[in-house]
Design a protein around this motif. Structure first.
Motif, mmCIF file in Angstrom:
data_model
loop_
_atom_site.group_PDB
_atom_site.id
_atom_site.type_symbol
_atom_site.label_atom_id
_atom_site.label_comp_id
_atom_site.label_asym_id
_atom_site.label_seq_id
_atom_site.Cartn_x
_atom_site.Cartn_y
_atom_site.Cartn_z
ATOM 1 N N PRO A 314 94.569 96.174 4.808
ATOM 2 C CA PRO A 314 93.966 94.843 4.953
ATOM 3 C C PRO A 314 94.925 93.839 5.585
ATOM 4 N N ILE A 315 94.374 92.956 6.377
ATOM 5 C CA ILE A 315 95.128 91.868 6.995
ATOM 6 C C ILE A 315 94.834 90.602 6.199
ATOM 7 N N THR A 316 95.844 90.049 5.551
ATOM 8 C CA THR A 316 95.639 88.845 4.739
ATOM 9 C C THR A 316 95.289 87.664 5.629
ATOM 10 N N VAL A 317 94.179 87.008 5.278
ATOM 11 C CA VAL A 317 93.665 85.900 6.093
ATOM 12 C C VAL A 317 93.589 84.633 5.241
ATOM 13 N N PRO A 318 94.158 83.528 5.705
ATOM 14 C CA PRO A 318 94.069 82.263 4.949
ATOM 15 C C PRO A 318 92.683 81.638 5.128
ATOM 16 N N LYS A 319 92.335 80.754 4.223
ATOM 17 C CA LYS A 319 91.044 80.067 4.341
ATOM 18 C C LYS A 319 91.221 78.794 5.160
ATOM 19 N N ILE A 320 90.549 78.746 6.314
ATOM 20 C CA ILE A 320 90.597 77.586 7.208
ATOM 21 C C ILE A 320 89.155 77.243 7.582
ATOM 22 N N GLU A 321 88.644 76.134 7.073
ATOM 23 C CA GLU A 321 87.235 75.816 7.261
ATOM 24 C C GLU A 321 86.854 75.627 8.732
ATOM 25 N N ASP A 322 87.763 75.090 9.526
ATOM 26 C CA ASP A 322 87.475 74.874 10.945
ATOM 27 C C ASP A 322 88.647 75.392 11.781
ATOM 28 N N PRO A 323 88.747 76.730 11.913
ATOM 29 C CA PRO A 323 89.895 77.299 12.640
ATOM 30 C C PRO A 323 89.831 76.996 14.137
ATOM 31 N N THR A 324 90.955 76.763 14.729
ATOM 32 C CA THR A 324 91.019 76.512 16.169
ATOM 33 C C THR A 324 90.898 77.841 16.928
ATOM 34 N N GLU A 325 90.639 77.741 18.211
ATOM 35 C CA GLU A 325 90.518 78.940 19.035
ATOM 36 C C GLU A 325 91.821 79.729 19.058
ATOM 37 N N GLU A 326 92.952 79.009 19.021
ATOM 38 C CA GLU A 326 94.248 79.671 19.039
ATOM 39 C C GLU A 326 94.454 80.519 17.788
ATOM 40 N N VAL A 327 94.035 79.975 16.640
ATOM 41 C CA VAL A 327 94.179 80.707 15.377
ATOM 42 C C VAL A 327 93.261 81.930 15.377
ATOM 43 N N VAL A 328 92.030 81.763 15.854
ATOM 44 C CA VAL A 328 91.091 82.886 15.926
ATOM 45 C C VAL A 328 91.654 83.982 16.841
ATOM 46 N N GLU A 329 92.191 83.574 17.978
ATOM 47 C CA GLU A 329 92.777 84.516 18.926
ATOM 48 C C GLU A 329 93.941 85.281 18.290
ATOM 49 N N MET A 330 94.767 84.564 17.520
ATOM 50 C CA MET A 330 95.930 85.189 16.897
ATOM 51 C C MET A 330 95.517 86.277 15.913
ATOM 52 N N TYR A 331 94.562 85.963 15.041
ATOM 53 C CA TYR A 331 94.121 86.950 14.045
ATOM 54 C C TYR A 331 93.298 88.064 14.679
ATOM 55 N N HIS A 332 92.589 87.744 15.739
ATOM 56 C CA HIS A 332 91.852 88.780 16.462
ATOM 57 C C HIS A 332 92.840 89.781 17.079
ATOM 58 N N ALA A 333 93.918 89.279 17.660
ATOM 59 C CA ALA A 333 94.952 90.143 18.245
ATOM 60 C C ALA A 333 95.608 91.008 17.169
ATOM 61 N N MET A 334 95.844 90.417 15.994
ATOM 62 C CA MET A 334 96.405 91.182 14.879
ATOM 63 C C MET A 334 95.464 92.312 14.473
#
Length: 361
Positions: A314-334
Motif C-alpha cells: 500500500p502507498i500511504t496517502v494523506p487526506k487533502i480535500e482539494d488536492p492540486t494537480e501537482e500533488v495528484v501527479e506526484m501520487y499517480h507517478a508513485m
C-alpha cells in the motif's frame, strides 16, 4: 461387452476375485470418474457466471415487462415498487451476503482456471483502501473471484478488510442482476457509491477499481501485458480526498482467458466499438474461448489458463480535500512506479521471461 464376458468367465472358473474386479471395471465404464465430474462442475460454474453477466439483466427486464401483460401482473407490480424503494441501496454499501460469497460453486469457479490470490503486505483495518486492479481482461475473472467471493480466502488473508469490487453502474439498474451482484459485495463504480464506502462506512474498507476499464478491454490479447493508466488519475484524486491508501494489484494470466479480434485504429469496426463504448459504458469485444465438448473448437467457455493475482504494497496517502494537480501527479507517478515494480518482481515466477515488459498506455 468384454467386461461382462470376463465376469462370466470368472464365474465359470469359480474365482470370486475375478467377479469383483470385473464388476468394478463395469461400474467405471458406466459411471464417470470423480475428476471428470469435478471438471464438468468447474465448467458449469464458470459458464453460470458468464451467462449471468451477459444475459440475466436483460432477460429479467423482458420478463418483468411481459408479466405486466399477463395474469401475474401483480407480482411484477410488487417487485417494481420494491425496486423503486430499494433504488439507492447499491450506492449505500449494497447488501452483502456472506452466505453467497461462500457458495461452493465459487470454489469450482476458482479451480477451473485455477485462480490464486497472493498477499505481499499486511493491510491495517484502521485504514481504508483503493485497490487498482490491472489488467481488465474480457470478464475480470480474477477480480470477481478474489474480491467478489471468498473462494481464494480474501478475508482470511486480510483480516478486518472488507473488499467491494466496483463495476458498471448500469448493471444495478437491471432487475435481479443488481441483487445478485450486491450479494457478492459488488458496488457501482460511481462517485456516490465509492464516497459512501470510504466516508460513511467506517474503516477497513477496500474499494477495488478496474482502472483500465472498457478502453483496456479492447487491447487485451493472450501473452500481452499492457494497462491503460497514464491518463487515469481520477482514482488517485479520490484517494487523496478521502485519505485512502492506494494498493496496486496485478493479475498474471487475466488476458489469457479469451482470444480477441483486435481492430486497427481508424478502421470502421474500431470506430463502432468506441462509439458504443461511450453510449453503453462498456466496449463490445469480438472474442472467443474454447468449445464445451472439444477443447480445440471455438466457444464461449474461457480457456483454463492460470490467473494469479498479486496484491502489492500500500502507498500511504494523506487526506487533502482539494488536492492540486501537482500533488495528484506526484501520487499517480508513485502508483505507476509501484505497479511497475510489482510486475517486474513477480513476472518470472508465473511463466514470463525476464525480458517481458509491462506496457503502460
Amino acid at each position: 461387452m468384454k467386461t461382462i464376458l470376463a465376469a462370466y468367465s470368472g464365474t465359470l472358473k469359480g474365482t470370486g476375485s475375478g467377479i469383483l474386479s470385473a464388476l468394478q471395471d463395469l461400474s467405471v465404464a458406466f459411471w464417470p470418474c470423480r475428476s471428470k465430474i469435478e471438471k464438468h462442475l468447474q465448467l458449469i460454474s464458470v459458464l453460470q457466471w458468464v451467462i449471468t453477466f451477459l444475459v440475466l439483466g436483460a432477460a429479467c427486464t423482458v420478463l418483468l415487462i411481459y408479466m405486466f401483460c399477463t395474469d401475474c401482473w401483480l407480482i411484477s407490480a410488487i417487485y417494481t415498487a420494491w425496486l423503486i424503494v430499494d433504488w439507492n441501496t447499491p450506492k449505500q454499501g449494497g447488501r452483502r451476503s456472506s452466505w453467497v460469497r461462500n457458495w461452493t460453486v465459487w470454489t469450482y469457479f476458482r479451480d477451473y482456471f485455477p485462480i490464486r490470490l497472493i498477499k505481499t503486505h499486511d493491510l491495517l483495518p484502521s485504514r481504508n483502501y483503493i485497490f487498482g486492479y490491472h489488467p481488465h481482461g474480457i470478464f475480470c475473472f480474477g477480480a470477481f473471484c478474489n474480491f467478489g467471493t471468498e473462494a481464494t480466502g480474501f478475508s482470511k488473508k486480510f483480516p478486518g478488510i472488507k473488499p467491494s469490487l466496483a463495476t458498471l453502474a448500469g448493471n444495478f439498474r437491471l432487475p435481479v442482476l443488481r441483487d445478485y451482484l450486491m450479494s457478492g459485495g459488488i458496488c457501482p463504480v460511481n462517485r456516490n457509491s465509492i464516497d459512501y464506502l470510504l466516508s460513511c462506512s467506517g474503516t477497513g474498507n477496500a474499494v477495488v477499481i478496474v482502472v483500465g476499464g472498457a478502453a483496456e478491454s479492447l487491447q487485451c490479447v493472450p501473452g500481452k501485458n499492457s494497462v491503460t493508466l497514464k491518463n487515469r488519475k481520477g482514482f488517485v484524486r479520490l484517494a487523496l480526498q478521502k485519505g485512502s491508501d492506494l494498493v496496486p494489484v496485478y493479475s498474471f494470466g487475466e488476458n489469457d482467458s479469451y482470444k480477441q479480434v483486435i481492430f486497427e485504429e481508424g478502421t470502421l469496426w474500431r470506430c463502432i466499438q468506441k462509439k458504443l463504448q461511450k453510449i453503453l459504458g462498456f466496449a463490445p469485444c469480438l472474442f472467443h474461448g474454447c468449445g464445451l465438448f472439444f477443447g480445440n473448437s471455438w466457444g464461449i467457455a474461457p480457456y483454463s489458463k492460470p490467473i494469479t493475482t498479486i496484491v502489492g504494497e500500500p502507498i500511504t496517502v494523506p487526506k487533502i480535500e482539494d488536492p492540486t494537480e501537482e500533488v495528484v501527479e506526484m501520487y499517480h507517478a508513485m502508483y505507476v512506479r509501484s505497479l511497475q515494480c510489482l510486475f517486474d518482481k513477480y513476472k518470472t515466477r508465473f511463466g514470463l521471461k525476464e525480458s517481458e515488459v509491462l506496457y503502460i498506455h
